[in-house]
Write a protein that holds these residues in place. Structure first.
Motif, PDB file in Angstrom:
ATOM      1  N   LEU A 150      15.320  -5.682  -8.866  1.00  0.00           N
ATOM      2  CA  LEU A 150      15.534  -6.411  -7.617  1.00  0.00           C
ATOM      3  C   LEU A 150      14.401  -6.155  -6.624  1.00  0.00           C
ATOM      4  O   LEU A 150      13.985  -7.055  -5.890  1.00  0.00           O
ATOM      5  N   PHE A 151      13.898  -4.935  -6.606  1.00  0.00           N
ATOM      6  CA  PHE A 151      12.802  -4.615  -5.699  1.00  0.00           C
ATOM      7  C   PHE A 151      11.546  -5.408  -6.064  1.00  0.00           C
ATOM      8  O   PHE A 151      10.877  -5.963  -5.183  1.00  0.00           O
ATOM      9  N   LEU A 152      11.243  -5.490  -7.351  1.00  0.00           N
ATOM     10  CA  LEU A 152      10.073  -6.258  -7.783  1.00  0.00           C
ATOM     11  C   LEU A 152      10.250  -7.743  -7.464  1.00  0.00           C
ATOM     12  O   LEU A 152       9.297  -8.424  -7.073  1.00  0.00           O
ATOM     13  N   LYS A 153      11.472  -8.236  -7.611  1.00  0.00           N
ATOM     14  CA  LYS A 153      11.765  -9.630  -7.248  1.00  0.00           C
ATOM     15  C   LYS A 153      11.563  -9.834  -5.755  1.00  0.00           C
ATOM     16  O   LYS A 153      11.023 -10.859  -5.311  1.00  0.00           O
ATOM     17  N   LEU A 154      11.988  -8.868  -4.952  1.00  0.00           N
ATOM     18  CA  LEU A 154      11.817  -8.946  -3.508  1.00  0.00           C
ATOM     19  C   LEU A 154      10.340  -9.006  -3.135  1.00  0.00           C
ATOM     20  O   LEU A 154       9.936  -9.791  -2.253  1.00  0.00           O
ATOM     21  N   LEU A 155       9.528  -8.183  -3.777  1.00  0.00           N
ATOM     22  CA  LEU A 155       8.091  -8.218  -3.509  1.00  0.00           C
ATOM     23  C   LEU A 155       7.526  -9.611  -3.791  1.00  0.00           C
ATOM     24  O   LEU A 155       6.774 -10.173  -2.983  1.00  0.00           O
ATOM     25  N   LYS A 156       7.897 -10.165  -4.937  1.00  0.00           N
ATOM     26  CA  LYS A 156       7.389 -11.481  -5.336  1.00  0.00           C
ATOM     27  C   LYS A 156       7.795 -12.549  -4.337  1.00  0.00           C
ATOM     28  O   LYS A 156       6.994 -13.424  -3.978  1.00  0.00           O
ATOM     29  N   GLU A 157       9.029 -12.473  -3.863  1.00  0.00           N
ATOM     30  CA  GLU A 157       9.516 -13.457  -2.894  1.00  0.00           C
ATOM     31  C   GLU A 157       8.780 -13.379  -1.563  1.00  0.00           C
ATOM     32  O   GLU A 157       8.797 -14.331  -0.779  1.00  0.00           O
ATOM     33  N   ASN A 158       8.126 -12.253  -1.329  1.00  0.00           N
ATOM     34  CA  ASN A 158       7.400 -12.054  -0.069  1.00  0.00           C
ATOM     35  C   ASN A 158       5.896 -12.022  -0.266  1.00  0.00           C
ATOM     36  O   ASN A 158       5.159 -11.477   0.564  1.00  0.00           O
ATOM     37  N   GLY A 159       5.438 -12.613  -1.350  1.00  0.00           N
ATOM     38  CA  GLY A 159       4.008 -12.754  -1.576  1.00  0.00           C
ATOM     39  C   GLY A 159       3.302 -11.504  -2.039  1.00  0.00           C
ATOM     40  O   GLY A 159       2.067 -11.428  -1.983  1.00  0.00           O
ATOM     41  N   LEU A 160       4.053 -10.506  -2.493  1.00  0.00           N
ATOM     42  CA  LEU A 160       3.462  -9.268  -2.989  1.00  0.00           C
ATOM     43  C   LEU A 160       3.759  -9.117  -4.478  1.00  0.00           C
ATOM     44  O   LEU A 160       4.543  -9.864  -5.043  1.00  0.00           O
ATOM     45  N   SER A 161       3.107  -8.143  -5.092  1.00  0.00           N
ATOM     46  CA  SER A 161       3.372  -7.844  -6.494  1.00  0.00           C
ATOM     47  C   SER A 161       3.461  -6.340  -6.653  1.00  0.00           C
ATOM     48  O   SER A 161       3.184  -5.574  -5.717  1.00  0.00           O
ATOM     49  N   LYS A 162       3.803  -5.892  -7.853  1.00  0.00           N
ATOM     50  CA  LYS A 162       3.892  -4.455  -8.100  1.00  0.00           C
ATOM     51  C   LYS A 162       2.543  -3.765  -7.949  1.00  0.00           C
ATOM     52  O   LYS A 162       2.478  -2.555  -7.727  1.00  0.00           O
ATOM     53  N   ASP A 163       1.471  -4.538  -8.033  1.00  0.00           N
ATOM     54  CA  ASP A 163       0.131  -3.964  -7.847  1.00  0.00           C
ATOM     55  C   ASP A 163      -0.163  -3.654  -6.385  1.00  0.00           C
ATOM     56  O   ASP A 163      -1.132  -2.944  -6.089  1.00  0.00           O
ATOM     57  N   ASP A 164       0.657  -4.196  -5.491  1.00  0.00           N
ATOM     58  CA  ASP A 164       0.458  -3.952  -4.062  1.00  0.00           C
ATOM     59  C   ASP A 164       1.126  -2.670  -3.586  1.00  0.00           C
ATOM     60  O   ASP A 164       0.966  -2.283  -2.425  1.00  0.00           O
ATOM     61  N   VAL A 165       1.900  -2.035  -4.469  1.00  0.00           N
ATOM     62  CA  VAL A 165       2.556  -0.771  -4.131  1.00  0.00           C
ATOM     63  C   VAL A 165       2.342   0.203  -5.281  1.00  0.00           C
ATOM     64  O   VAL A 165       1.901  -0.179  -6.371  1.00  0.00           O
ATOM     65  N   THR A 166       2.647   1.464  -5.029  1.00  0.00           N
ATOM     66  CA  THR A 166       2.619   2.477  -6.077  1.00  0.00           C
ATOM     67  C   THR A 166       4.044   2.906  -6.353  1.00  0.00           C
ATOM     68  O   THR A 166       4.703   3.471  -5.471  1.00  0.00           O
ATOM     69  N   LEU A 167       4.529   2.591  -7.539  1.00  0.00           N
ATOM     70  CA  LEU A 167       5.903   2.937  -7.884  1.00  0.00           C
ATOM     71  C   LEU A 167       5.966   4.332  -8.496  1.00  0.00           C
ATOM     72  O   LEU A 167       5.268   4.624  -9.469  1.00  0.00           O
ATOM     73  N   THR A 168       6.800   5.188  -7.913  1.00  0.00           N
ATOM     74  CA  THR A 168       7.113   6.482  -8.503  1.00  0.00           C
ATOM     75  C   THR A 168       8.494   6.348  -9.124  1.00  0.00           C
ATOM     76  O   THR A 168       9.509   6.416  -8.435  1.00  0.00           O
ATOM     77  N   GLY A 198       0.787  -1.222   0.000  1.00  0.00           N
ATOM     78  CA  GLY A 198       0.000   0.000   0.000  1.00  0.00           C
ATOM     79  C   GLY A 198       0.820   1.272   0.000  1.00  0.00           C
ATOM     80  O   GLY A 198       0.240   2.366  -0.053  1.00  0.00           O
ATOM     81  N   GLN A 199       2.141   1.151   0.035  1.00  0.00           N
ATOM     82  CA  GLN A 199       2.994   2.325   0.111  1.00  0.00           C
ATOM     83  C   GLN A 199       3.381   2.841  -1.287  1.00  0.00           C
ATOM     84  O   GLN A 199       3.396   2.096  -2.264  1.00  0.00           O
ATOM     85  N   THR A 200       3.703   4.121  -1.346  1.00  0.00           N
ATOM     86  CA  THR A 200       4.315   4.712  -2.535  1.00  0.00           C
ATOM     87  C   THR A 200       5.818   4.560  -2.401  1.00  0.00           C
ATOM     88  O   THR A 200       6.393   4.895  -1.360  1.00  0.00           O
TER      89      THR A 200
END
Length: 321
Positions: free
Chosen positions: A144-162, A129-131
């Protein structure tokens, strides 16, 4: 740093353009770096401390502006060496380009996550839910950040990338546009100097990681290549034994940065083992780096280590120090 597959593929095709063969080099070489980057400090130490000359080679540094351009210079024989992520070289080799890597430059995943002082970070799931301020894709930090999210059960849709231009990440982060940022150095220590917290380091998470390397054609003059690798090995050893000299070179190479930030950044990268202990590239360090690119779809498979890494140059350089 990695870019999208279509751009990577153009590098692989560059060797087909029919460049004229290089004339025999007399212990002179050109190295094409992707960017002027604090990550490439071993190269600058070798140049500024005269270590290439001591190894018997006159080296000219050029800045390409992109990894693809740097590697293309090697493929076309307008440069003997290039410095960038080894994934570029692996993709080019997989397409038939006669290239490989000859020395280590960066042996840690040199990316960190910082947050504002009031952000409660316990694990990656807290980022939901964070930006997030991060580099404009394609770049390794965001990958690497997107890979980290995936490894922790999250996706890019779970955050807002600036996503912003590389090197400008501290601006919107410090301006309060987000509570989290994904950063390279020296941006990390620029925000740390302003009170931001470093909450996660990819170097510690992944351990040895072939982040940047020296690439060359397989038909590179072996005498020139050995002298170049010897100079790089001498620089890495000097950085380990006399870190103050490494800091001094970094301040000289980056005169527009706050010297305190430069020193902090160099010391952090040395402490986190981002800079290698030698020019050696281990199979495990190469595999983990290229596995990241395979997972992202940028590379089809691991290269054959024995033919991709020229350990003959590496072994002789290490034996001579």
């Amino acid at each position: 740093m990695i870019q999208r597959r279509p751009l990577l593929a153009t590098v692989a095709a560059a060797w087909l353009l029919g460049a004229a063969p290089a004339s025999a080099a007399a212990l002179k070489a050109t190295v094409s770096q992707a960017f002027q980057s604090m990550l490439y400090l071993p190269l600058y130490v070798a140049l500024d401390e005269g270590l290439f000359e001591k190894a018997g080679i006159d080296v000219t540094k050029e800045t390409a502006g992109a990894p693809s351009v740097a590697l293309s210079a090697v493929i076309s024989k307008s440069a003997q060496f290039s410095i960038h992520g080894p994934e570029w070289t692996a993709v080019a080799a997989s397409k038939g380009a006669p290239v490989g890597v000859v020395a280590n430059v960066v042996n840690g995943a040199a990316v960190w996550i910082a947050t504002t002082p009031d952000f409660a970070f316990t694990d990656v799931k807290d980022l939901k839910g964070q930006t997030i301020v991060t580099g404009l894709m394609p770049t390794t930090s965001t990958s690497l950040f997107l890979k980290l999210l995936k490894e922790n059960g999250l996706s890019k849709d779970d955050v807002t990338l600036t996503q912003v231009q590389l090197g400008t990440e501290p601006g919107p982060f410090l301006a309060g546009q987000a509570k989290v940022a994904v950063l390279y150095e020296p941006g990390l220590d620029q925000v740390a100097a302003k009170g931001m917290k470093v909450v996660l380091g990819f170097p510690e998470k992944y351990g040895p990681y072939a982040f940047s390397a020296v690439s060359a054609r397989k038909d590179v003059d072996p005498v020139v290549a050995q002298a170049f690798v010897n100079g790089m090995q001498a620089a890495i050893r000097l950085m380990q034994s006399e870190p103050a000299k490494a800091v001094a070179v970094a301040k000289k190479e980056f005169p527009n940065l706050d010297p305190t930030v430069v020193e902090a950044a160099v010391k952090r990268m040395m402490g986190d083992k981002v800079y290698p202990a030698s020019v050696d590239i281990t199979p495990d360090a190469l595999k983990i780096a290229l596995d990241t690119q395979i997972a992202l779809g940028n590379l089809a498979a691991q290269p054959d280590y024995a033919s991709f890494v020229r350990r003959d140059f590496i072994i002789k350089a290490m034996a001579g120090q």
